[in-house]
Design a protein around this motif. Structure first.
Motif, PDB file in Angstrom:
ATOM      1  N   GLY A 131       0.816  -1.207   0.000  1.00  0.00           N
ATOM      2  CA  GLY A 131       0.000   0.000   0.000  1.00  0.00           C
ATOM      3  C   GLY A 131       0.852   1.260   0.000  1.00  0.00           C
ATOM      4  N   TYR A 132       1.911   1.268   0.810  1.00  0.00           N
ATOM      5  CA  TYR A 132       2.826   2.402   0.849  1.00  0.00           C
ATOM      6  C   TYR A 132       3.533   2.561  -0.500  1.00  0.00           C
ATOM      7  N   ALA A 133       3.983   1.452  -1.081  1.00  0.00           N
ATOM      8  CA  ALA A 133       4.682   1.509  -2.368  1.00  0.00           C
ATOM      9  C   ALA A 133       3.758   2.014  -3.473  1.00  0.00           C
ATOM     10  N   ALA A 134       2.478   1.629  -3.449  1.00  0.00           N
ATOM     11  CA  ALA A 134       1.534   2.085  -4.467  1.00  0.00           C
ATOM     12  C   ALA A 134       1.336   3.593  -4.405  1.00  0.00           C
ATOM     13  N   ILE A 135       1.352   4.154  -3.209  1.00  0.00           N
ATOM     14  CA  ILE A 135       1.184   5.595  -3.058  1.00  0.00           C
ATOM     15  C   ILE A 135       2.485   6.329  -3.379  1.00  0.00           C
ATOM     16  N   LYS A 136       3.590   5.840  -2.857  1.00  0.00           N
ATOM     17  CA  LYS A 136       4.890   6.502  -3.018  1.00  0.00           C
ATOM     18  C   LYS A 136       5.370   6.492  -4.463  1.00  0.00           C
ATOM     19  N   PHE A 137       5.185   5.378  -5.170  1.00  0.00           N
ATOM     20  CA  PHE A 137       5.743   5.222  -6.514  1.00  0.00           C
ATOM     21  C   PHE A 137       4.681   5.286  -7.608  1.00  0.00           C
ATOM     22  N   LYS A 138       3.558   5.967  -7.330  1.00  0.00           N
ATOM     23  CA  LYS A 138       2.484   6.088  -8.305  1.00  0.00           C
ATOM     24  C   LYS A 138       2.986   6.841  -9.532  1.00  0.00           C
ATOM     25  N   VAL A 139       2.681   6.297 -10.717  1.00  0.00           N
ATOM     26  CA  VAL A 139       3.101   6.910 -11.969  1.00  0.00           C
ATOM     27  C   VAL A 139       1.997   7.855 -12.428  1.00  0.00           C
ATOM     28  N   GLN A 140       2.352   9.105 -12.603  1.00  0.00           N
ATOM     29  CA  GLN A 140       1.397  10.097 -13.073  1.00  0.00           C
ATOM     30  C   GLN A 140       1.367  10.048 -14.596  1.00  0.00           C
ATOM     31  N   SER A 141       0.178   9.998 -15.178  1.00  0.00           N
ATOM     32  CA  SER A 141       0.082  10.005 -16.630  1.00  0.00           C
ATOM     33  C   SER A 141      -0.133  11.437 -17.114  1.00  0.00           C
ATOM     34  N   ASP A 164      -4.182  11.409 -22.097  1.00  0.00           N
ATOM     35  CA  ASP A 164      -5.504  10.890 -21.733  1.00  0.00           C
ATOM     36  C   ASP A 164      -6.597  11.507 -22.609  1.00  0.00           C
ATOM     37  N   GLN A 165      -6.510  12.809 -22.872  1.00  0.00           N
ATOM     38  CA  GLN A 165      -7.505  13.476 -23.709  1.00  0.00           C
ATOM     39  C   GLN A 165      -7.445  12.959 -25.149  1.00  0.00           C
ATOM     40  N   ILE A 166      -6.231  12.801 -25.676  1.00  0.00           N
ATOM     41  CA  ILE A 166      -6.072  12.290 -27.040  1.00  0.00           C
ATOM     42  C   ILE A 166      -6.604  10.864 -27.132  1.00  0.00           C
ATOM     43  N   ASP A 167      -6.291  10.054 -26.126  1.00  0.00           N
ATOM     44  CA  ASP A 167      -6.737   8.659 -26.115  1.00  0.00           C
ATOM     45  C   ASP A 167      -8.261   8.569 -26.081  1.00  0.00           C
ATOM     46  N   GLN A 168      -8.928   9.481 -25.406  1.00  0.00           N
ATOM     47  CA  GLN A 168     -10.395   9.478 -25.369  1.00  0.00           C
ATOM     48  C   GLN A 168     -10.994   9.830 -26.725  1.00  0.00           C
ATOM     49  N   THR A 191     -10.125   1.188 -31.444  1.00  0.00           N
ATOM     50  CA  THR A 191     -10.235  -0.059 -32.199  1.00  0.00           C
ATOM     51  C   THR A 191      -9.035  -0.962 -31.966  1.00  0.00           C
ATOM     52  N   GLN A 192      -7.911  -0.401 -31.517  1.00  0.00           N
ATOM     53  CA  GLN A 192      -6.679  -1.153 -31.259  1.00  0.00           C
ATOM     54  C   GLN A 192      -6.240  -1.933 -32.497  1.00  0.00           C
ATOM     55  N   ARG A 211      -3.607   3.854 -27.302  1.00  0.00           N
ATOM     56  CA  ARG A 211      -2.838   4.560 -26.261  1.00  0.00           C
ATOM     57  C   ARG A 211      -1.411   4.892 -26.737  1.00  0.00           C
ATOM     58  N   PRO A 212      -0.672   3.942 -27.349  1.00  0.00           N
ATOM     59  CA  PRO A 212       0.660   4.310 -27.859  1.00  0.00           C
ATOM     60  C   PRO A 212       0.605   5.387 -28.949  1.00  0.00           C
ATOM     61  N   TYR A 213      -0.437   5.354 -29.776  1.00  0.00           N
ATOM     62  CA  TYR A 213      -0.577   6.394 -30.797  1.00  0.00           C
ATOM     63  C   TYR A 213      -0.867   7.739 -30.130  1.00  0.00           C
ATOM     64  N   ALA A 214      -1.672   7.736 -29.074  1.00  0.00           N
ATOM     65  CA  ALA A 214      -1.954   8.978 -28.345  1.00  0.00           C
ATOM     66  C   ALA A 214      -0.669   9.549 -27.749  1.00  0.00           C
ATOM     67  N   GLU A 215       0.182   8.685 -27.207  1.00  0.00           N
ATOM     68  CA  GLU A 215       1.466   9.142 -26.661  1.00  0.00           C
ATOM     69  C   GLU A 215       2.343   9.728 -27.765  1.00  0.00           C
ATOM     70  N   ALA A 216       2.325   9.099 -28.944  1.00  0.00           N
ATOM     71  CA  ALA A 216       3.119   9.603 -30.060  1.00  0.00           C
ATOM     72  C   ALA A 216       2.606  10.958 -30.538  1.00  0.00           C
TER      73      ALA A 216
END
Length: 189
Positions: free
Chosen positions: A23-33, A38-42, A47-48, A58-63
């Motif tokens: 639980g501590y590790a999940a809070i401490k090392f949470k990855v912020q996106s 997120d907006q582009i992905d929506q 269709t993937q 999602r990878p295309y949204a990141e690109a």
């Protein structure tokens, strides 16, 4: 105290310690996106299918967020390109023909009398729209199928057709332009 009770107590304390640590590790090392990703992905059609050259939406949204072109998504078509251009503040370009052409929405149809139940189409479907079991016929859940065409090639008996989805009262979806009511944005369907 019996040995069994001591063992159960030891395992319970060990589980509690590991639970607290995780639980501590999940809070401490949470990855912020990235909220832009997120907006582009929506906006992308989810269709993937990989027609854009990336393994999924999602990878295309990141690109795109990192500067790639916004016109590589045939399933999304011109409407998605226009919406991405508005979000990114760039000019809308026509669909890149190297990645395909925008056509009528299609869905997979399995000719069940020819299906041998090999499950290769189930494994290829990125959205789990095909149901069935080994050595039994399969079928497609039309509401879940994105028309990505990835299930057709793996089929050893060529019993899958891509058929155009006809508009009916059950499949119709309204498309709204970006609008607001007061300060509340109306989400595009």
């Amino acid at each position: 105290m019996t040995f069994t009770f001591i063992a159960i107590l030891a395992f319970a304390l060990l589980a509690l310690c590991f639970g607290l640590l995780l639980g501590y590790a999940a809070i401490k090392f949470k990855v912020q996106s990235d909220p832009l990703v997120d907006q582009i992905d929506q906006i992308l059609p989810q269709t993937q299918c990989g027609q854009c050259g990336y393994p999924g939406c999602r990878p295309y949204a990141e690109a795109i967020a990192n500067g790639d072109e916004i016109n590589k998504c045939p399933p999304g078509g011109d409407a998605t390109i226009k919406e991405l251009a508005d979000l990114m503040g760039v000019d809308a370009k026509p669909l890149d023909a190297a990645h395909g052409v925008e056509d009528v929405k299609k869905v997979a149809y399995i000719r069940e009398d020819e299906c041998i139940g090999c499950t290769k189409c189930i494994q290829a479907c990125p959205v789990d729209a095909i149901i069935g079991a080994a050595k039994h016929m399969h079928t497609v859940i039309i509401d879940e199928c994105t028309g990505c065409d990835l299930c057709v090639d793996p089929c050893p008996v060529d019993c899958i057709d891509m058929l155009p989805l006809t508009q009916s009262t059950e499949s119709w979806q309204w498309r709204f332009e970006k609008m607001t009511v007061g300060d509340i944005p109306i989400k595009q369907v």
